[in-house]
Design a protein around this motif. Structure first.
Motif, PDB file in Angstrom:
ATOM      1  N   LEU A  59      35.879  39.469  48.244  1.00 29.01           N
ATOM      2  CA  LEU A  59      36.655  38.312  48.678  1.00 29.01           C
ATOM      3  C   LEU A  59      36.114  37.070  47.996  1.00 29.01           C
ATOM      4  N   ILE A  60      36.989  36.314  47.339  1.00 33.09           N
ATOM      5  CA  ILE A  60      36.550  35.177  46.544  1.00 33.09           C
ATOM      6  C   ILE A  60      37.214  33.884  47.021  1.00 33.09           C
ATOM      7  N   ILE A  86      32.362  45.186  52.258  1.00 33.27           N
ATOM      8  CA  ILE A  86      33.121  43.956  52.035  1.00 33.27           C
ATOM      9  C   ILE A  86      32.123  42.887  51.628  1.00 33.27           C
ATOM     10  N   ILE A  87      32.391  42.293  50.476  1.00 35.72           N
ATOM     11  CA  ILE A  87      31.499  41.280  49.921  1.00 35.72           C
ATOM     12  C   ILE A  87      32.268  39.969  49.841  1.00 35.72           C
ATOM     13  N   GLU A  88      31.702  38.939  50.421  1.00 31.99           N
ATOM     14  CA  GLU A  88      32.327  37.613  50.396  1.00 31.99           C
ATOM     15  C   GLU A  88      31.536  36.711  49.463  1.00 31.99           C
ATOM     16  N   ASP A 103      29.700  42.556  54.694  1.00 31.11           N
ATOM     17  CA  ASP A 103      28.429  43.262  54.553  1.00 31.11           C
ATOM     18  C   ASP A 103      27.447  42.447  53.728  1.00 31.11           C
ATOM     19  N   LEU A 104      27.989  41.577  52.893  1.00 33.91           N
ATOM     20  CA  LEU A 104      27.174  40.767  52.002  1.00 33.91           C
ATOM     21  C   LEU A 104      27.897  39.457  51.738  1.00 33.91           C
ATOM     22  N   CYS A 105      27.169  38.345  51.808  1.00 29.57           N
ATOM     23  CA  CYS A 105      27.719  37.027  51.488  1.00 29.57           C
ATOM     24  C   CYS A 105      26.893  36.415  50.361  1.00 29.57           C
ATOM     25  N   LEU A 106      27.578  35.880  49.376  1.00 27.33           N
ATOM     26  CA  LEU A 106      26.915  35.200  48.261  1.00 27.33           C
ATOM     27  C   LEU A 106      27.544  33.838  48.054  1.00 27.33           C
ATOM     28  N   GLU A 107      26.756  32.919  47.525  1.00 28.74           N
ATOM     29  CA  GLU A 107      27.273  31.607  47.149  1.00 28.74           C
ATOM     30  C   GLU A 107      27.270  31.506  45.638  1.00 28.74           C
ATOM     31  N   LYS A 108      28.302  30.853  45.104  1.00 28.08           N
ATOM     32  CA  LYS A 108      28.401  30.634  43.661  1.00 28.08           C
ATOM     33  C   LYS A 108      28.677  29.164  43.398  1.00 28.08           C
ATOM     34  N   GLY A 154      41.552  36.841  46.832  1.00 30.06           N
ATOM     35  CA  GLY A 154      41.119  35.456  46.964  1.00 30.06           C
ATOM     36  C   GLY A 154      41.897  34.519  46.075  1.00 30.06           C
ATOM     37  N   VAL A 155      41.276  33.393  45.764  1.00 27.92           N
ATOM     38  CA  VAL A 155      41.934  32.346  44.973  1.00 27.92           C
ATOM     39  C   VAL A 155      40.974  31.818  43.908  1.00 27.92           C
ATOM     40  N   VAL A 156      41.505  31.179  42.907  1.00 28.74           N
ATOM     41  CA  VAL A 156      42.855  31.243  42.406  1.00 28.74           C
ATOM     42  C   VAL A 156      42.916  32.251  41.268  1.00 28.74           C
ATOM     43  N   THR A 157      44.097  32.820  41.101  1.00 24.43           N
ATOM     44  CA  THR A 157      44.259  33.960  40.202  1.00 24.43           C
ATOM     45  C   THR A 157      43.767  33.677  38.798  1.00 24.43           C
ATOM     46  N   GLU A 158      44.200  32.568  38.201  1.00 26.64           N
ATOM     47  CA  GLU A 158      43.892  32.296  36.796  1.00 26.64           C
ATOM     48  C   GLU A 158      42.502  31.712  36.578  1.00 26.64           C
TER      49      GLU A 158
END
Length: 178
Positions: A6-7, A44-46, A88-93, A120-124
Motif C-alpha cells: 500500500l503506497i 500487508i506492507i504500508e 504487517d510492516l510500515c515504512l516511511e519514505k 495506492g496513489v498516484v499511478t504515474e
C-alpha cells in the motif's frame, strides 16, 4: 510469496481535488484488496511519505514550489481514516520510489516476498516508480484493479500502459491471482 504493498494512502494525498472525488471508490477497492490479502494469509506492507520540515529532503518540485505534502507531525501524514488495516510492516519514505532510501528490499527478502500487488496513489508517480524499481530487483509486480488512481486520467492510463508494455506488469483482480 506474494505481498500487498500500500503506497501513500494518506490524508494529504486524497483530500485535495480531484482525488477527493475519487476517495470513496478508491478506499472501497483498496479495502477489498486488504481483505483479500488477509484471507490469503499474505503480508500487508504500508509505505507512507513523511517529510521533515527541513526542506533538504523534499523533492525538487516541492522545494521549487515551496509546497510540500505529508509533513511530519501533521494530520496529512496519517493513513486514510476509512481504511481498516493493521499492516504487517510500515515504512516511511521521502521520495516517490518506495525503495529509494528505505530498507524495503531487505524487508521483502526477509519475508521471502518475490511478488507484489501494488495499491495506492498516484499511478504515474509513486506507483510507477516503485513498480519499475521492483522490476529492477526481479520482483514480479501486479497492479491492484481499482486500487490505484491519479489526479489525471490520461496520465493514469498512460502509466498503466507503460508498466504493462515495458515491465509486463498487469492490472489484475483478486480472482486473477487465485
Amino acid at each position: 510469496m506474494r505481498a500487498l504493498l500500500l503506497i501513500d494512502l494518506q490524508e494529504d494525498f486524497l483530500n485535495p481535488p480531484p482525488l477527493a472525488e475519487q476517495r470513496s471508490e478508491l478506499v472501497q477497492a483498496v479495502q477489498r484488496w486488504i481483505d483479500w490479502a488477509r484471507e490469503a494469509g499474505l503480508p500487508i506492507i504500508e509505505v507512507r511519505t513523511v517529510l521533515p520540515r527541513d526542506k533538504s529532503t523534499w523533492a525538487r518540485n516541492m522545494r521549487e514550489d515551496d509546497q510540500p505534502v505529508a509533513l511530519e507531525g501533521t494530520e496529512g501524514v496519517e493513513r486514510l481514516r476509512e481504511l481498516d488495516v493493521e499492516p504487517d510492516l510500515c515504512l516511511e519514505k521521502r521520495r516517490d520510489d518506495a525503495f529509494h532510501g528505505t530498507d524495503l528490499l531487505d524487508r521483502l527478502h526477509g519475508l521471502e516476498v518475490d511478488e507484489l500487488v501494488l495499491a495506492g496513489v498516484v499511478t504515474e508517480a509513486c506507483i510507477a516508480m516503485t513498480a519499475a524499481t521492483a522490476y529492477a530487483h526481479d520482483l514480479k509486480v501486479s497492479i491492484a484493479e481499482g486500487g490505484v488512481t491519479s489526479y489525471d486520467q490520461k496520465r493514469h492510463t498512460a502509466a498503466l500502459k507503460w508498466l504493462n508494455e515495458q515491465y509486463r506488469q498487469d492490472v489484475v483482480g483478486p480472482d486473477d491471482l487465485g
